[in-house]
Design a protein around this motif. Structure first.
Motif, PDB file in Angstrom:
ATOM      1  N   LYS A 138       0.797  -1.230   0.000  1.00  0.00           N
ATOM      2  CA  LYS A 138       0.000   0.000   0.000  1.00  0.00           C
ATOM      3  C   LYS A 138       0.830   1.282   0.000  1.00  0.00           C
ATOM      4  CE  LYS A 138      -3.798  -2.342   0.338  1.00  0.00           C
ATOM      5  NZ  LYS A 138      -4.687  -2.488  -0.791  1.00  0.00           N
ATOM      6  N   LEU A 139       1.967   1.253   0.665  1.00  0.00           N
ATOM      7  CA  LEU A 139       2.752   2.475   0.820  1.00  0.00           C
ATOM      8  C   LEU A 139       4.223   2.109   0.963  1.00  0.00           C
ATOM      9  CD1 LEU A 139       3.051   5.553   1.428  1.00  0.00           C
ATOM     10  CD2 LEU A 139       2.559   5.000   3.822  1.00  0.00           C
ATOM     11  N   ILE A 140       5.044   2.629   0.061  1.00  0.00           N
ATOM     12  CA  ILE A 140       6.501   2.485   0.133  1.00  0.00           C
ATOM     13  C   ILE A 140       7.062   3.871  -0.144  1.00  0.00           C
ATOM     14  CG2 ILE A 140       8.566   1.488  -0.931  1.00  0.00           C
ATOM     15  CD1 ILE A 140       6.927  -0.613   0.535  1.00  0.00           C
ATOM     16  N   ALA A 141       7.888   4.388   0.757  1.00  0.00           N
ATOM     17  CA  ALA A 141       8.432   5.726   0.540  1.00  0.00           C
ATOM     18  C   ALA A 141       9.760   5.909   1.267  1.00  0.00           C
ATOM     19  CB  ALA A 141       7.441   6.783   1.017  1.00  0.00           C
ATOM     20  N   VAL A 142      10.632   6.664   0.637  1.00  0.00           N
ATOM     21  CA  VAL A 142      11.839   7.203   1.249  1.00  0.00           C
ATOM     22  C   VAL A 142      11.650   8.709   1.154  1.00  0.00           C
ATOM     23  CG1 VAL A 142      14.336   7.408   1.105  1.00  0.00           C
ATOM     24  CG2 VAL A 142      13.242   5.222   0.568  1.00  0.00           C
ATOM     25  N   GLN A 143      11.621   9.382   2.300  1.00  0.00           N
ATOM     26  CA  GLN A 143      11.240  10.797   2.291  1.00  0.00           C
ATOM     27  C   GLN A 143      12.046  11.623   3.282  1.00  0.00           C
ATOM     28  OE1 GLN A 143       7.153   9.723   3.323  1.00  0.00           O
ATOM     29  NE2 GLN A 143       7.348  10.921   5.219  1.00  0.00           N
ATOM     30  N   GLU A 144      12.125  12.929   2.985  1.00  0.00           N
ATOM     31  CA  GLU A 144      12.843  13.862   3.856  1.00  0.00           C
ATOM     32  C   GLU A 144      11.950  14.454   4.933  1.00  0.00           C
ATOM     33  OE1 GLU A 144      15.182  16.782   1.810  1.00  0.00           O
ATOM     34  OE2 GLU A 144      15.988  15.302   0.418  1.00  0.00           O
ATOM     35  N   THR A 145      10.661  14.333   4.784  1.00  0.00           N
ATOM     36  CA  THR A 145       9.724  14.898   5.753  1.00  0.00           C
ATOM     37  C   THR A 145       9.465  13.917   6.895  1.00  0.00           C
ATOM     38  OG1 THR A 145       7.864  14.088   4.435  1.00  0.00           O
ATOM     39  CG2 THR A 145       8.600  16.362   4.033  1.00  0.00           C
ATOM     40  N   ALA A 146       8.950  14.450   7.995  1.00  0.00           N
ATOM     41  CA  ALA A 146       8.671  13.637   9.178  1.00  0.00           C
ATOM     42  C   ALA A 146       7.731  12.482   8.838  1.00  0.00           C
ATOM     43  CB  ALA A 146       8.054  14.510  10.273  1.00  0.00           C
ATOM     44  N   LEU A 147       7.949  11.354   9.501  1.00  0.00           N
ATOM     45  CA  LEU A 147       7.137  10.166   9.276  1.00  0.00           C
ATOM     46  C   LEU A 147       5.908  10.177  10.175  1.00  0.00           C
ATOM     47  CD1 LEU A 147       9.946   7.440   9.120  1.00  0.00           C
ATOM     48  CD2 LEU A 147       9.054   8.901   7.292  1.00  0.00           C
ATOM     49  N   VAL A 164       7.967   3.107   5.344  1.00  0.00           N
ATOM     50  CA  VAL A 164       8.520   4.425   5.027  1.00  0.00           C
ATOM     51  C   VAL A 164       9.823   4.611   5.800  1.00  0.00           C
ATOM     52  CG1 VAL A 164       6.325   5.520   4.416  1.00  0.00           C
ATOM     53  CG2 VAL A 164       7.094   5.564   6.774  1.00  0.00           C
ATOM     54  N   HIS A 165      10.793   5.233   5.155  1.00  0.00           N
ATOM     55  CA  HIS A 165      12.094   5.498   5.790  1.00  0.00           C
ATOM     56  C   HIS A 165      12.434   6.957   5.566  1.00  0.00           C
ATOM     57  CE1 HIS A 165      16.103   4.962   7.286  1.00  0.00           C
ATOM     58  NE2 HIS A 165      15.944   3.652   7.385  1.00  0.00           N
ATOM     59  N   ARG A 166      12.953   7.562   6.577  1.00  0.00           N
ATOM     60  CA  ARG A 166      13.327   8.974   6.511  1.00  0.00           C
ATOM     61  C   ARG A 166      14.779   9.107   6.068  1.00  0.00           C
ATOM     62  NH1 ARG A 166      12.363  13.511  10.665  1.00  0.00           N
ATOM     63  NH2 ARG A 166      13.090  15.299   9.462  1.00  0.00           N
ATOM     64  N   VAL A 167      15.067  10.146   5.308  1.00  0.00           N
ATOM     65  CA  VAL A 167      16.432  10.534   4.980  1.00  0.00           C
ATOM     66  C   VAL A 167      16.599  11.997   5.361  1.00  0.00           C
ATOM     67  CG1 VAL A 167      16.807   8.809   3.161  1.00  0.00           C
ATOM     68  CG2 VAL A 167      15.815  11.023   2.569  1.00  0.00           C
ATOM     69  N   GLY A 168      17.846  12.421   5.437  1.00  0.00           N
ATOM     70  CA  GLY A 168      18.137  13.790   5.849  1.00  0.00           C
ATOM     71  C   GLY A 168      18.631  13.815   7.283  1.00  0.00           C
ATOM     72  N   ASP A 169      18.677  15.012   7.859  1.00  0.00           N
ATOM     73  CA  ASP A 169      19.170  15.183   9.224  1.00  0.00           C
ATOM     74  C   ASP A 169      18.058  14.931  10.228  1.00  0.00           C
ATOM     75  OD1 ASP A 169      21.752  15.856   8.397  1.00  0.00           O
ATOM     76  OD2 ASP A 169      21.194  17.958   8.122  1.00  0.00           O
ATOM     77  N   LEU A 170      18.345  14.083  11.218  1.00  0.00           N
ATOM     78  CA  LEU A 170      17.376  13.740  12.262  1.00  0.00           C
ATOM     79  C   LEU A 170      17.972  14.035  13.627  1.00  0.00           C
ATOM     80  CD1 LEU A 170      16.732  11.788   9.726  1.00  0.00           C
ATOM     81  CD2 LEU A 170      15.420  10.527  11.378  1.00  0.00           C
ATOM     82  N   ARG A 171      17.086  14.292  14.575  1.00  0.00           N
ATOM     83  CA  ARG A 171      17.489  14.541  15.968  1.00  0.00           C
ATOM     84  C   ARG A 171      17.113  13.334  16.825  1.00  0.00           C
ATOM     85  NH1 ARG A 171      14.638  20.063  15.447  1.00  0.00           N
ATOM     86  NH2 ARG A 171      12.968  18.682  16.044  1.00  0.00           N
ATOM     87  N   ILE A 172      17.635  13.305  18.015  1.00  0.00           N
ATOM     88  CA  ILE A 172      17.297  12.253  18.968  1.00  0.00           C
ATOM     89  C   ILE A 172      15.773  12.231  19.148  1.00  0.00           C
ATOM     90  CG2 ILE A 172      17.625  11.404  21.332  1.00  0.00           C
ATOM     91  CD1 ILE A 172      20.189  11.488  19.444  1.00  0.00           C
ATOM     92  N   GLY A 173      15.202  11.032  19.084  1.00  0.00           N
ATOM     93  CA  GLY A 173      13.761  10.869  19.244  1.00  0.00           C
ATOM     94  C   GLY A 173      12.963  10.904  17.950  1.00  0.00           C
ATOM     95  N   ASP A 174      13.557  11.408  16.863  1.00  0.00           N
ATOM     96  CA  ASP A 174      12.846  11.439  15.586  1.00  0.00           C
ATOM     97  C   ASP A 174      12.583  10.019  15.097  1.00  0.00           C
ATOM     98  OD1 ASP A 174      12.810  14.203  15.473  1.00  0.00           O
ATOM     99  OD2 ASP A 174      14.415  14.352  13.966  1.00  0.00           O
ATOM    100  N   LEU A 175      11.521   9.868  14.321  1.00  0.00           N
ATOM    101  CA  LEU A 175      11.217   8.585  13.696  1.00  0.00           C
ATOM    102  C   LEU A 175      12.090   8.417  12.461  1.00  0.00           C
ATOM    103  CD1 LEU A 175       7.306   8.577  13.823  1.00  0.00           C
ATOM    104  CD2 LEU A 175       8.946   7.927  15.588  1.00  0.00           C
ATOM    105  N   ALA A 176      12.780   7.283  12.378  1.00  0.00           N
ATOM    106  CA  ALA A 176      13.654   7.006  11.242  1.00  0.00           C
ATOM    107  C   ALA A 176      13.000   6.054  10.251  1.00  0.00           C
ATOM    108  CB  ALA A 176      14.977   6.414  11.726  1.00  0.00           C
ATOM    109  N   VAL A 177      12.210   5.112  10.742  1.00  0.00           N
ATOM    110  CA  VAL A 177      11.557   4.129   9.875  1.00  0.00           C
ATOM    111  C   VAL A 177      10.270   3.662  10.546  1.00  0.00           C
ATOM    112  CG1 VAL A 177      12.895   2.187  10.827  1.00  0.00           C
ATOM    113  CG2 VAL A 177      11.906   1.993   8.546  1.00  0.00           C
TER     114      VAL A 177
END
Length: 152
Positions: A18-27, A94-107
């Motif tokens: 249903k959904l597959i994405a690699v994105q720079e925005t928050a998950l 979904v997986h995030r790319v870009g700069d993330l901070r502690i606690g951010d969702l990565a996948v």
């Protein structure tokens, strides 16, 4: 010509991925969870990977994810493999790319199946294969000023 349904009460077969994405925005956990909703599923397994503040005894300040242009296609290939191996009703990743901070969702990944054991097994296979096979690299930045690439 409209598709026919030879079995009253059953919906026509739909694509379970249903959904597959690699994105720079928050998950969004809600978006992934909603994507795998299915009335025939008795179990939904959801995994959320977050940025932690340590790794191998070192304090992590932040990290960045980068990926190869084929990353999303590789995620889809893995998703289709999981669908072929398990009785998946719906799947999302979904997986995030870009700069993330502690606690951010990565996948965030989720799988719905007729039964909970199948959902757990399929979800674990999905996240493990994504982690090991998709060309996404993590650049960790430590509190002591050092850094490390993981998966490169």
């Amino acid at each position: 010509m409209a598709p026919t349904n030879d079995h009253p009460g059953e919906q026509a077969a739909q694509e379970p991925v249903k959904l597959i994405a690699v994105q720079e925005t928050a998950l969004s956990v809600d978006e992934v969870f909603k994507a795998v909703g299915d009335d025939a599923a008795g179990g939904v397994a959801l995994f959320v990977g977050t940025v932690r503040n340590h790794d191998s005894g070192a304090d992590v300040d932040r990290l960045g994810y980068s990926c190869h242009p084929s990353a999303e296609a590789e995620m889809r290939r893995i998703a289709e493999k999981v669908v072929a191996e398990y009785p998946v009703r719906a799947l999302a990743a979904v997986h995030r790319v870009g700069d993330l901070r502690i606690g951010d969702l990565a996948v965030v990944v989720a799988v719905s199946c007729p039964h909970r054991a199948e959902a757990f097994d399929a979800c674990r296979k999905l996240i493990d294969d994504i982690k090991h096979e998709v060309p996404i690299w993590k650049h960790q930045k430590f509190s002591d000023g050092t850094d490390e690439w993981v998966g490169a």
